[in-house]
Design an enzyme around this catalytic site. Structure first.
Site, PDB file in Angstrom:
ATOM      1  N   ASN A 166       0.825  -1.280   0.250  1.00 45.93           N
ATOM      2  CA  ASN A 166       0.027   0.043  -0.004  1.00 45.93           C
ATOM      3  C   ASN A 166       0.995   1.159  -0.036  1.00 45.93           C
ATOM      4  OD1 ASN A 166      -1.830   2.170   0.422  1.00 45.93           O
ATOM      5  ND2 ASN A 166      -2.217   1.353   2.475  1.00 45.93           N
ATOM      6  N   LYS A 220       0.067   4.107  -0.479  1.00 41.54           N
ATOM      7  CA  LYS A 220      -0.718   5.476   0.421  1.00 41.54           C
ATOM      8  C   LYS A 220      -0.411   6.673  -0.508  1.00 41.54           C
ATOM      9  CE  LYS A 220       0.006   3.251   4.813  1.00 41.54           C
ATOM     10  NZ  LYS A 220       0.207   3.552   6.420  1.00 41.54           N
ATOM     11  N   GLU A 237      -6.807   4.379   8.141  1.00 39.94           N
ATOM     12  CA  GLU A 237      -6.283   5.900   7.851  1.00 39.94           C
ATOM     13  C   GLU A 237      -7.575   6.300   7.178  1.00 39.94           C
ATOM     14  OE1 GLU A 237      -2.803   5.345   5.564  1.00 39.94           O
ATOM     15  OE2 GLU A 237      -1.692   4.841   7.326  1.00 39.94           O
ATOM     16  N   GLU A 252      -5.188  -5.437  10.637  1.00 40.70           N
ATOM     17  CA  GLU A 252      -4.225  -4.540  10.662  1.00 40.70           C
ATOM     18  C   GLU A 252      -4.470  -3.743  12.034  1.00 40.70           C
ATOM     19  OE1 GLU A 252      -2.413  -3.277   6.846  1.00 40.70           O
ATOM     20  OE2 GLU A 252      -3.924  -1.700   7.088  1.00 40.70           O
ATOM     21  N   GLY A 309       2.539   1.919  10.820  1.00 46.65           N
ATOM     22  CA  GLY A 309       3.584   3.143  10.744  1.00 46.65           C
ATOM     23  C   GLY A 309       3.898   3.390  12.003  1.00 46.65           C
ATOM     24  N   SER A 333       3.741  -2.630  10.250  1.00 44.60           N
ATOM     25  CA  SER A 333       5.158  -2.478  10.417  1.00 44.60           C
ATOM     26  C   SER A 333       5.781  -3.746  10.024  1.00 44.60           C
ATOM     27  CB  SER A 333       5.465  -2.103  11.810  1.00 44.60           C
ATOM     28  OG  SER A 333       4.912  -0.753  12.070  1.00 44.60           O
TER      29      SER A 333
HETATM   30  C1  PEP Z   1      -0.809  -0.073   6.141  1.00 45.39           C
HETATM   31  O1  PEP Z   1      -0.919   1.220   6.080  1.00 45.39           O
HETATM   32  O2  PEP Z   1      -1.581  -0.965   5.678  1.00 45.39           O
HETATM   33  C2  PEP Z   1       0.602  -0.611   6.731  1.00 45.39           C
HETATM   34  C3  PEP Z   1       0.430  -1.664   7.175  1.00 45.39           C
HETATM   35  O3  PEP Z   1       1.517   0.517   7.033  1.00 45.39           O
HETATM   36  P1  PEP Z   1       3.106  -0.042   7.777  1.00 45.39           P
HETATM   37  O4  PEP Z   1       3.496  -1.363   7.024  1.00 45.39           O
HETATM   38  O5  PEP Z   1       3.690   1.240   7.133  1.00 45.39           O
HETATM   39  O6  PEP Z   1       2.778  -0.037   9.156  1.00 45.39           O
END
Ligand code: PEP
Length: 249
Positions: free
Chosen positions: A9, A11, A96, A166, A172, A212
């Site tokens: 992703n 973003k 988000e 998630e 993040g 993460s």
């Molecule tokens: C995400 O935004 O779907 C995500 C998993 O972000 P990150 O890997 O940066 O935590």
């Protein structure tokens, strides 16, 4: 057997030149495997991604849709429009969007329905906030998110649904759910699906973990029985990191 998937992703990152370069960098070191790779660039880079990846097994996802096919919704993009340029996957319910754009379970349910009716595959995100986890309410929150958005969907559409757990506190932040925490929620969600549909459907749904994931923790997370891959944010913006994660699945 259910599919293993690693999805990136992006973003709101990468302009069109950087996006093309990232895709080309990924292609240089990508080796096809049983695991499916999906990338989700911003809307502005989707057409070009479709063109570049035409003869590759790497799939493309959008990061959002509106629930209507068309209409007076300034600034929005529909599933029907994405289908028309060859985008066949969409991320729905990302935390988000729930947080910054006030997306409710009800709105998310409408988006899911629209995507499925337009033959798109949905990567449906769900997960609890830190307060829910500290108070031990993670299962209640997750159950409501999934029930409200998905459990009125007819069984025939489920082949086009991928789930992504998630936990919001791990997105993040550099903090990951432990492999046990991820496994517990994934197994719980599989139980819910079995109760509402059937064991065989539940066994065939891919459930990804996101939060993460990096090259150094991917293998531990992916080794869980009910974790079928990952949704990767930050680390998907670097070709080598993303490929290392993909290869760990
Ligand atoms: C995400 O935004 O779907 C995500 C998993 O972000 P990150 O890997 O940066 O935590």
């Amino acid at each position: 057997m259910r599919k293993k998937i690693v999805a990136g992703n992006w973003k709101m990152n990468k302009d069109s030149i950087d996006s093309e370069n990232l895709i080309l960098d990924i292609l240089k070191i990508y080796v096809e495997s049983q695991t499916e790779m999906i990338i989700a660039p911003p809307f502005t880079n989707l057409s070009n991604a479709v063109k570049i990846l035409k003869s590759s097994s790497i799939k493309i996802a959008a990061q959002n849709i509106h629930y209507a096919d068309s209409g007076a919704y300034t600034g929005e993009i529909s599933a029907k429009m994405l289908q028309s340029i060859g985008v066949e996957n969409v991320i729905i319910g990302h935390s988000e969007r729930r947080t910054y754009f006030n997306e409710t379970n009800e709105l998310i349910a409408k988006k899911v329905k629209s995507a499925l009716e337009n033959n798109m595959r949905v990567i449906f995100c769900f997960g609890e906030k830190i307060d829910d986890r500290s108070s031990g309410n993670q299962n209640i929150v997750v159950k409501k998110q999934i029930t409200d958005a998905l459990f009125n969907i007819s069984e025939s559409y489920w082949s086009n649904i991928v789930l992504a757990y998630e936990p919001v506190w791990a997105i993040g932040t550099g903090e990951t759910a432990s492999p046990q925490q991820a496994q517990e929620i994934h197994a719980y969600v599989r139980e819910l699906i079995a109760e509402n549909y059937s064991n065989s459907l539940s066994e065939n749904v891919s459930i990804l973990y996101g939060g993460s994931i990096k090259p150094n923790n991917a293998r531990d997370i992916f080794s869980n029985q009910d974790v079928d891959g990952g949704l990767i944010g930050g680390a998907s913006l670097n070709a080598k990191d993303f490929i290392d994660i993909f290869n760990a699945c």
